[in-house]
Design an enzyme around this catalytic site. Sequence first.
Site, mmCIF file in Angstrom:
data_model
loop_
_atom_site.group_PDB
_atom_site.id
_atom_site.type_symbol
_atom_site.label_atom_id
_atom_site.label_comp_id
_atom_site.label_asym_id
_atom_site.label_seq_id
_atom_site.Cartn_x
_atom_site.Cartn_y
_atom_site.Cartn_z
ATOM 1 N N GLU A 1 9.532 69.167 1.739
ATOM 2 C CA GLU A 1 8.191 69.165 2.575
ATOM 3 C C GLU A 1 8.117 67.875 3.714
ATOM 4 O O GLU A 1 7.649 68.008 4.866
ATOM 5 C CB GLU A 1 6.921 69.088 1.649
ATOM 6 C CG GLU A 1 7.030 70.309 0.677
ATOM 7 C CD GLU A 1 5.852 70.062 -0.289
ATOM 8 O OE1 GLU A 1 6.055 69.021 -1.445
ATOM 9 O OE2 GLU A 1 4.980 70.897 -0.767
ATOM 10 N N GLY B 1 8.944 67.502 -2.445
ATOM 11 C CA GLY B 1 8.137 66.917 -1.334
ATOM 12 C C GLY B 1 9.264 66.537 -0.521
ATOM 13 O O GLY B 1 8.881 66.096 0.704
ATOM 14 N N ALA C 1 8.695 64.516 -5.199
ATOM 15 C CA ALA C 1 7.639 63.511 -5.666
ATOM 16 C C ALA C 1 8.309 62.924 -6.909
ATOM 17 O O ALA C 1 9.081 63.725 -7.711
ATOM 18 C CB ALA C 1 6.503 64.276 -5.902
ATOM 19 N N GLU D 1 9.339 73.247 -7.540
ATOM 20 C CA GLU D 1 8.179 72.716 -8.481
ATOM 21 C C GLU D 1 7.823 73.608 -9.568
ATOM 22 O O GLU D 1 7.365 73.445 -10.317
ATOM 23 C CB GLU D 1 7.057 72.491 -7.552
ATOM 24 C CG GLU D 1 6.985 71.256 -6.552
ATOM 25 C CD GLU D 1 7.673 71.705 -5.284
ATOM 26 O OE1 GLU D 1 8.490 72.703 -4.871
ATOM 27 O OE2 GLU D 1 7.592 70.649 -4.324
HETATM 28 C C1 HXC Z 1 11.946 61.148 -10.339
HETATM 29 C C2 HXC Z 1 14.262 61.417 -9.983
HETATM 30 C C3 HXC Z 1 13.659 62.760 -9.157
HETATM 31 C C4 HXC Z 1 12.574 62.865 -9.341
HETATM 32 C C5 HXC Z 1 16.083 62.550 -9.526
HETATM 33 N N1 HXC Z 1 15.430 61.613 -10.201
HETATM 34 N N2 HXC Z 1 14.870 63.449 -8.912
HETATM 35 N N3 HXC Z 1 13.171 60.834 -10.739
HETATM 36 N N4 HXC Z 1 11.589 62.153 -9.729
HETATM 37 N N5 HXC Z 1 11.754 63.861 -8.414
HETATM 38 C C6 HXC Z 1 16.321 60.762 -11.278
HETATM 39 C C7 HXC Z 1 16.710 61.134 -12.376
HETATM 40 O O1 HXC Z 1 15.881 61.265 -13.360
HETATM 41 C C8 HXC Z 1 17.880 60.279 -12.499
HETATM 42 O O2 HXC Z 1 17.559 58.896 -13.074
HETATM 43 C C9 HXC Z 1 18.507 60.129 -11.255
HETATM 44 O O3 HXC Z 1 17.444 60.393 -10.247
HETATM 45 C C10 HXC Z 1 19.680 60.984 -11.018
HETATM 46 O O4 HXC Z 1 19.399 62.310 -10.702
HETATM 47 P P1 HXC Z 1 20.286 63.313 -11.738
HETATM 48 O O5 HXC Z 1 19.188 64.453 -12.257
HETATM 49 O O6 HXC Z 1 21.020 62.696 -13.140
HETATM 50 O O7 HXC Z 1 21.226 63.794 -10.803
HETATM 51 P P2 HXC Z 1 22.063 65.138 -10.749
HETATM 52 O O8 HXC Z 1 22.390 65.678 -11.975
HETATM 53 O O9 HXC Z 1 22.774 65.293 -9.596
HETATM 54 O O10 HXC Z 1 20.790 66.091 -10.127
HETATM 55 C C11 HXC Z 1 20.073 66.031 -8.780
HETATM 56 C C12 HXC Z 1 19.002 66.939 -8.859
HETATM 57 C C13 HXC Z 1 17.902 66.506 -10.152
HETATM 58 C C14 HXC Z 1 19.328 68.394 -8.855
HETATM 59 C C15 HXC Z 1 18.171 66.504 -7.515
HETATM 60 O O11 HXC Z 1 17.900 65.181 -10.141
HETATM 61 C C16 HXC Z 1 16.773 67.391 -9.905
HETATM 62 O O12 HXC Z 1 16.550 68.226 -10.230
HETATM 63 N N6 HXC Z 1 15.585 66.589 -9.860
HETATM 64 C C17 HXC Z 1 14.275 66.786 -9.797
HETATM 65 C C18 HXC Z 1 14.052 67.801 -8.436
HETATM 66 C C19 HXC Z 1 12.604 68.253 -8.356
HETATM 67 O O13 HXC Z 1 12.022 68.992 -9.401
HETATM 68 N N7 HXC Z 1 11.851 67.981 -7.278
HETATM 69 C C20 HXC Z 1 10.582 68.404 -7.076
HETATM 70 C C21 HXC Z 1 9.508 67.322 -7.646
HETATM 71 S S1 HXC Z 1 7.951 67.999 -7.675
HETATM 72 P P3 HXC Z 1 18.045 58.335 -14.404
HETATM 73 O O14 HXC Z 1 17.293 57.219 -14.580
HETATM 74 O O15 HXC Z 1 18.489 59.535 -15.340
HETATM 75 O O16 HXC Z 1 19.492 58.120 -13.806
HETATM 76 C C22 HXC Z 1 7.520 67.721 -6.135
HETATM 77 C C23 HXC Z 1 5.849 67.956 -5.625
HETATM 78 C C24 HXC Z 1 5.563 67.361 -4.300
HETATM 79 O O17 HXC Z 1 8.276 67.208 -5.427
HETATM 80 C C25 HXC Z 1 4.199 67.337 -4.254
HETATM 81 C C26 HXC Z 1 3.707 66.534 -3.113
HETATM 82 C C27 HXC Z 1 2.237 66.225 -3.195
#
Ligand code: HXC
Length: 258
Positions: free
Chosen positions: A112, A109, A65, A132
């Site tokens: 999921e 997500g 998400a 998460e």
């Molecule tokens: C918003 C995101 C994002 C996310 C990545 N980006 N994941 N933006 N939401 N979930 C953005 C980063 O901010 C960055 O933007 C660009 O994408 C590239 O990501 P990087 O982090 O620079 O890439 P990298 O170093 O290769 O790392 C990849 C990664 C990391 C390991 C996937 O991005 C990461 O940990 N992302 C978050 C993963 C996460 O926590 N997912 C769960 C979310 S909660 P900029 O502008 O800086 O270039 C969820 C709840 C679901 O999903 C509930 C449903 C109801």
Amino acid sequence: MDYQTILVERRARVGLITLNRPKALNALNDALIDELGAALNGFEHDDDIGAIVITGSEKAFAAGADISAMADWDYIDVYKSDFITRNWERIKSCRKPIIAAVAGFALGGGCELAMMCDIIIAADTARFGQPEVKLGILPGAGGTQRLPRAIGKAKAMDLCLTARMMDALEAERAGLVSRVVPAERLLDEALAAADTIASYSLPVVMMIKESVNRAYESSLAEGLLFERRVFHAAFSLADKREGMSAFLEKRAARFTHR
Ligand code: HXC
């Protein structure tokens, strides 16, 4: 329809949806989930589509998400808007088979979403996880429920509690994905599988999807009864007559999806 966050194409009888927010690694926001729902709706009601593929980019199926969208939200914001899950059910309720073709990150997500599809085909670059917990939240679109059903409690607890990622081979061993293919072959393999499914009788394919899903929603006895009823119903189809005649006549079946 003019989509902003996804690309939608038809490849013969297969509907292809590509998640397309590359700068945010396909992070899922309400706009994307709404558009995904609309695209699925279109394919669902199109008699010429027999199967659907959802894919992302080389780097990410979806990294979860959209964290920047939710960072300032409070309970009342997500409760009132039913954040993400409000259109999420459209994916589950789609009656045609959906294949997730996953390369790179499928996190939160994103994992999921893949699990809501019927088949996951993974590139050797795929990485699955429910991170998460690192954000101070928990999976909210089925991660704590579908993951244990798919890979068992031990690995599901491990992934959800430690936030570690699982690579494609581990995901295949654990039963989350049905095939692992070289990344450069991912889309071709997924489209070929979808094309095969779409060549079969659509009503039968829908009955199979519905019956397999029953296995998760009912007791064995109820599921078997459901299967028996649907099995008997299939004998009313023109495609049953055609499939069996074609076998006996040693020719390829020409299904009319009726
Ligand atoms: C918003 C995101 C994002 C996310 C990545 N980006 N994941 N933006 N939401 N979930 C953005 C980063 O901010 C960055 O933007 C660009 O994408 C590239 O990501 P990087 O982090 O620079 O890439 P990298 O170093 O290769 O790392 C990849 C990664 C990391 C390991 C996937 O991005 C990461 O940990 N992302 C978050 C993963 C996460 O926590 N997912 C769960 C979310 S909660 P900029 O502008 O800086 O270039 C969820 C709840 C679901 O999903 C509930 C449903 C109801």
